[in-house]
Design a protein around this motif. Structure first.
Motif, PDB file in Angstrom:
ATOM      1  N   UNK A 254      65.226   3.376  18.441  1.00 44.81           N
ATOM      2  CA  UNK A 254      64.238   2.305  18.368  1.00 44.81           C
ATOM      3  C   UNK A 254      64.699   1.102  19.178  1.00 44.81           C
ATOM      4  N   UNK A 255      65.898   1.202  19.736  1.00 43.61           N
ATOM      5  CA  UNK A 255      66.512   0.104  20.480  1.00 43.61           C
ATOM      6  C   UNK A 255      66.198   0.239  21.970  1.00 43.61           C
ATOM      7  N   UNK A 256      65.614  -0.789  22.552  1.00 44.95           N
ATOM      8  CA  UNK A 256      65.211  -0.738  23.958  1.00 44.95           C
ATOM      9  C   UNK A 256      66.392  -0.437  24.871  1.00 44.95           C
ATOM     10  N   UNK A 257      67.545  -1.007  24.583  1.00 46.15           N
ATOM     11  CA  UNK A 257      68.723  -0.766  25.420  1.00 46.15           C
ATOM     12  C   UNK A 257      69.118   0.719  25.392  1.00 46.15           C
ATOM     13  N   UNK A 258      69.113   1.322  24.218  1.00 44.27           N
ATOM     14  CA  UNK A 258      69.449   2.741  24.098  1.00 44.27           C
ATOM     15  C   UNK A 258      68.444   3.599  24.858  1.00 44.27           C
TER      16      UNK A 258
ATOM     17  N   UNK B  66      58.249   0.941  17.160  1.00 42.43           N
ATOM     18  CA  UNK B  66      57.856   0.121  16.013  1.00 42.43           C
ATOM     19  C   UNK B  66      58.982   0.266  14.995  1.00 42.43           C
ATOM     20  N   UNK B  67      59.886  -0.705  14.984  1.00 43.95           N
ATOM     21  CA  UNK B  67      61.068  -0.625  14.122  1.00 43.95           C
ATOM     22  C   UNK B  67      60.701  -0.600  12.644  1.00 43.95           C
ATOM     23  N   UNK B  68      59.700  -1.370  12.282  1.00 46.13           N
ATOM     24  CA  UNK B  68      59.302  -1.441  10.874  1.00 46.13           C
ATOM     25  C   UNK B  68      58.820  -0.085  10.351  1.00 46.13           C
ATOM     26  N   UNK B  69      58.045   0.620  11.158  1.00 41.51           N
ATOM     27  CA  UNK B  69      57.514   1.922  10.751  1.00 41.51           C
ATOM     28  C   UNK B  69      58.360   3.095  11.253  1.00 41.51           C
ATOM     29  N   UNK B  70      59.462   2.797  11.950  1.00 44.72           N
ATOM     30  CA  UNK B  70      60.399   3.803  12.460  1.00 44.72           C
ATOM     31  C   UNK B  70      59.701   4.814  13.381  1.00 44.72           C
ATOM     32  N   UNK B  71      58.864   4.315  14.288  1.00 41.55           N
ATOM     33  CA  UNK B  71      58.178   5.220  15.211  1.00 41.55           C
ATOM     34  C   UNK B  71      58.542   4.911  16.654  1.00 41.55           C
ATOM     35  N   UNK B  72      58.608   5.967  17.423  1.00 38.49           N
ATOM     36  CA  UNK B  72      58.807   5.918  18.865  1.00 38.49           C
ATOM     37  C   UNK B  72      57.605   6.629  19.479  1.00 38.49           C
ATOM     38  N   UNK B  73      56.964   5.970  20.440  1.00 39.93           N
ATOM     39  CA  UNK B  73      55.741   6.522  21.022  1.00 39.93           C
ATOM     40  C   UNK B  73      55.875   6.650  22.534  1.00 39.93           C
ATOM     41  N   UNK B  74      55.464   7.810  23.050  1.00 39.63           N
ATOM     42  CA  UNK B  74      55.411   8.055  24.489  1.00 39.63           C
ATOM     43  C   UNK B  74      53.942   8.335  24.813  1.00 39.63           C
TER      44      UNK B  74
END
Length: 191
Positions: free
Chosen positions: A186-190, A67-75
């Protein structure tokens, strides 16, 4: 909600690990995925020894979202989950490996290998995150729990409503600096 402190040794280990053990920050993602993989392996192993558990491999997965807006990465995984005691033991104690305990208890053989056996990998996420939140519900439990920490100052655990078993780990990424671009995670490619 009571804040619990890490033990003094754990605070020192967390600081050391965040700043010294890992040289590449992106290793955190491998560590979180391996924990999720272990959680699925554990429920698979239980299904082999408990006929009341139906294991359909299509029901088990690991999902990564941002979620780029909220700067979260979720697993998120649909593995075995954790109860309150397991959260305190496996996550609240640095260098405690629930996977190693599981492997020893069940003497996993014949290709049923468990990846995480050292208990420090999860904390590598603090290299990129200010706050880590775990929402989990264990197999056979009616109650879910939320574990949250902002690093070495400690953590909280509280009950939560969670419909399904499994674990969701949400990282609130650090703000970018001149030297570090945390937004790249937050970048899918990364990823």
């Amino acid at each position: 909600m009571e804040k619990r402190e890490f033990k003094a040794e754990s605070k020192r280990l967390l600081d050391l690990m965040i700043n010294s053990i890992y040289t590449h920050k992106e290793i955190f993602l491998r560590e979180l995925i391996s924990n999720s993989s272990d959680a699925i392996d554990k429920i698979y192993y239980k299904a082999l020894t408990d006929s009341s558990i139906n294991f359909d491999k299509e029901d088990y997965y690991i999902k990564i979202s941002t979620d780029k807006e909220n700067r979260t990465l979720t697993v998120r995984d649909t593995g075995i989950g954790m109860n309150k005691e397991e959260l305190e033991k496996n996550i609240g104690t640095i260098a405690q490996s629930g996977s190693l305990d599981f492997k020893k208890l069940n003497e996993a053989k014949d290709g049923h290998d468990i990846i995480g056996q050292f208990g420090v990998g999860f904390y590598s996420a603090f290299m990129v995150a200010d706050t880590i939140t775990i929402e989990t519900k264990a197999l056979g439990s009616d109650t879910g729990y939320v574990w949250e920490s902002q690093g070495a100052d400690g953590y909280t655990i509280e009950e939560t409503e969670k419909d399904s078993i499994g674990t969701t780990i949400t990282l609130k990424l650090k703000e970018d600096t001149e030297d570090e671009n945390y937004s790249e995670y937050l970048d899918e490619y990364k990823l």
